[in-house]
Design a protein around this motif. Structure first.
Motif, PDB file in Angstrom:
ATOM      1  N   GLU A 162       0.831  -1.207   0.000  1.00  0.00           N
ATOM      2  CA  GLU A 162       0.000   0.000   0.000  1.00  0.00           C
ATOM      3  C   GLU A 162       0.862   1.252   0.000  1.00  0.00           C
ATOM      4  OE1 GLU A 162      -2.738  -0.113   3.259  1.00  0.00           O
ATOM      5  OE2 GLU A 162      -3.671  -1.978   2.567  1.00  0.00           O
ATOM      6  N   SER A 163       1.923   1.237   0.825  1.00  0.00           N
ATOM      7  CA  SER A 163       2.782   2.432   0.873  1.00  0.00           C
ATOM      8  C   SER A 163       3.542   2.620  -0.439  1.00  0.00           C
ATOM      9  CB  SER A 163       3.749   2.350   2.049  1.00  0.00           C
ATOM     10  OG  SER A 163       4.635   1.272   1.883  1.00  0.00           O
ATOM     11  N   SER A 164       3.948   1.541  -1.103  1.00  0.00           N
ATOM     12  CA  SER A 164       4.644   1.695  -2.386  1.00  0.00           C
ATOM     13  C   SER A 164       3.704   2.220  -3.457  1.00  0.00           C
ATOM     14  CB  SER A 164       5.263   0.379  -2.826  1.00  0.00           C
ATOM     15  OG  SER A 164       4.263  -0.566  -3.145  1.00  0.00           O
ATOM     16  N   GLU A 165       2.439   1.818  -3.398  1.00  0.00           N
ATOM     17  CA  GLU A 165       1.464   2.325  -4.360  1.00  0.00           C
ATOM     18  C   GLU A 165       1.222   3.822  -4.137  1.00  0.00           C
ATOM     19  OE1 GLU A 165      -1.980  -0.142  -3.923  1.00  0.00           O
ATOM     20  OE2 GLU A 165      -1.060  -1.814  -5.010  1.00  0.00           O
ATOM     21  N   LEU A 166       1.246   4.273  -2.880  1.00  0.00           N
ATOM     22  CA  LEU A 166       1.065   5.691  -2.585  1.00  0.00           C
ATOM     23  C   LEU A 166       2.275   6.516  -3.028  1.00  0.00           C
ATOM     24  CD1 LEU A 166      -0.574   5.604   0.966  1.00  0.00           C
ATOM     25  CD2 LEU A 166      -1.651   6.289  -1.175  1.00  0.00           C
ATOM     26  N   LEU A 167       3.468   5.956  -2.857  1.00  0.00           N
ATOM     27  CA  LEU A 167       4.684   6.698  -3.189  1.00  0.00           C
ATOM     28  C   LEU A 167       5.057   6.601  -4.669  1.00  0.00           C
ATOM     29  CD1 LEU A 167       6.868   5.792  -0.099  1.00  0.00           C
ATOM     30  CD2 LEU A 167       5.663   7.927  -0.554  1.00  0.00           C
ATOM     31  N   ASN A 168       4.300   5.916  -5.471  1.00  0.00           N
ATOM     32  CA  ASN A 168       4.615   5.711  -6.878  1.00  0.00           C
ATOM     33  C   ASN A 168       4.065   6.836  -7.764  1.00  0.00           C
ATOM     34  OD1 ASN A 168       5.782   4.385  -8.971  1.00  0.00           O
ATOM     35  ND2 ASN A 168       4.162   2.853  -9.184  1.00  0.00           N
ATOM     36  N   THR A 169       3.545   7.884  -7.191  1.00  0.00           N
ATOM     37  CA  THR A 169       3.011   8.995  -7.983  1.00  0.00           C
ATOM     38  C   THR A 169       4.097  10.058  -8.190  1.00  0.00           C
ATOM     39  OG1 THR A 169       2.238  10.147  -6.013  1.00  0.00           O
ATOM     40  CG2 THR A 169       0.699   8.594  -7.063  1.00  0.00           C
ATOM     41  N   LYS A 170       3.873  11.010  -9.150  1.00  0.00           N
ATOM     42  CA  LYS A 170       4.846  12.063  -9.456  1.00  0.00           C
ATOM     43  C   LYS A 170       4.992  13.025  -8.276  1.00  0.00           C
ATOM     44  CE  LYS A 170       4.804  12.448 -14.427  1.00  0.00           C
ATOM     45  NZ  LYS A 170       4.715  13.354 -15.552  1.00  0.00           N
ATOM     46  N   ALA A 171       3.905  13.323  -7.599  1.00  0.00           N
ATOM     47  CA  ALA A 171       3.953  14.252  -6.476  1.00  0.00           C
ATOM     48  C   ALA A 171       4.782  13.659  -5.339  1.00  0.00           C
ATOM     49  CB  ALA A 171       2.545  14.564  -5.990  1.00  0.00           C
TER      50      ALA A 171
END
Length: 182
Positions: A162-171
């Motif tokens: 879940e945390s990797s999916e959240l941190l995988n964005t450009k922002a």
């Protein structure tokens, strides 16, 4: 005899005092064999009282009430343990001794004695059986600990995903880049 004045023929009748209070009998340690050929050392206590003094007087004699209860209780325990396996005795201890008490009650009720209760005070297992039971309990605790550890690992993996999916964005990448600069 009924309370009050009673007639007693001195030639053919005598008055005998019978204690009808509850009494205890310690059975003492006895070595018994279970159905699966395991020796147990069992110690128990029996609480009983006289309910029919006439039956007790003429069937047992007043001097042998204690011995009659003790021997009947020991025989009942030996019989009950001999008909059961160790696993059954340990798993269903209360029901086992309730049925033993009922068996003993059936034996002594016809003789004027009521069994109030039968308690197991001590049951000693052989040392080898104790070691095996201790090892089995330890192994069960270890397997439960491994299951808990595995469940924790699964939950950790889910949180990491879940945390990797959240941190995988450009922002998120921009924020991490700015944090490294400061």
């Amino acid at each position: 005899m009924q309370p009050g004045f009673n007639y007693k023929n001195p030639c053919s009748e005598d008055v005998v005092e019978v204690d009808m209070k509850m009494k205890t009998t310690l059975l003492g340690k006895q070595v018994v064999m279970t159905k699966d050929n395991i020796q147990l050392t069992v110690d128990a206590i029996v609480y009983y009282r006289v309910v029919n003094p006439l039956k007790v007087k003429y069937m047992l004699g007043l001097a042998s009430i204690y011995n009659a209860v003790k021997e009947a209780a020991q025989a009942s325990i030996r019989t009950a343990v001999g008909e059961s396996t160790l696993d059954n005795i340990l798993a269903h201890r209360t029901t086992f001794f309730d049925t033993t008490k009922q068996f003993l009650q059936n034996q002594l009720h016809s003789r004027g004695i009521h069994i109030e209760s039968l308690y197991l005070t001590e049951m000693i297992l052989p040392a080898e059986i104790m070691r095996n039971l201790t090892a089995a309990a330890k192994q069960q605790r270890l397997s439960e600990a491994q299951i808990i550890t595995a469940q924790t690992g699964v939950e950790t993996a889910k949180l990491m995903k879940e945390s990797s999916e959240l941190l995988n964005t450009k922002a998120a990448m921009q924020i991490r880049y700015l944090e490294m600069l400061t």
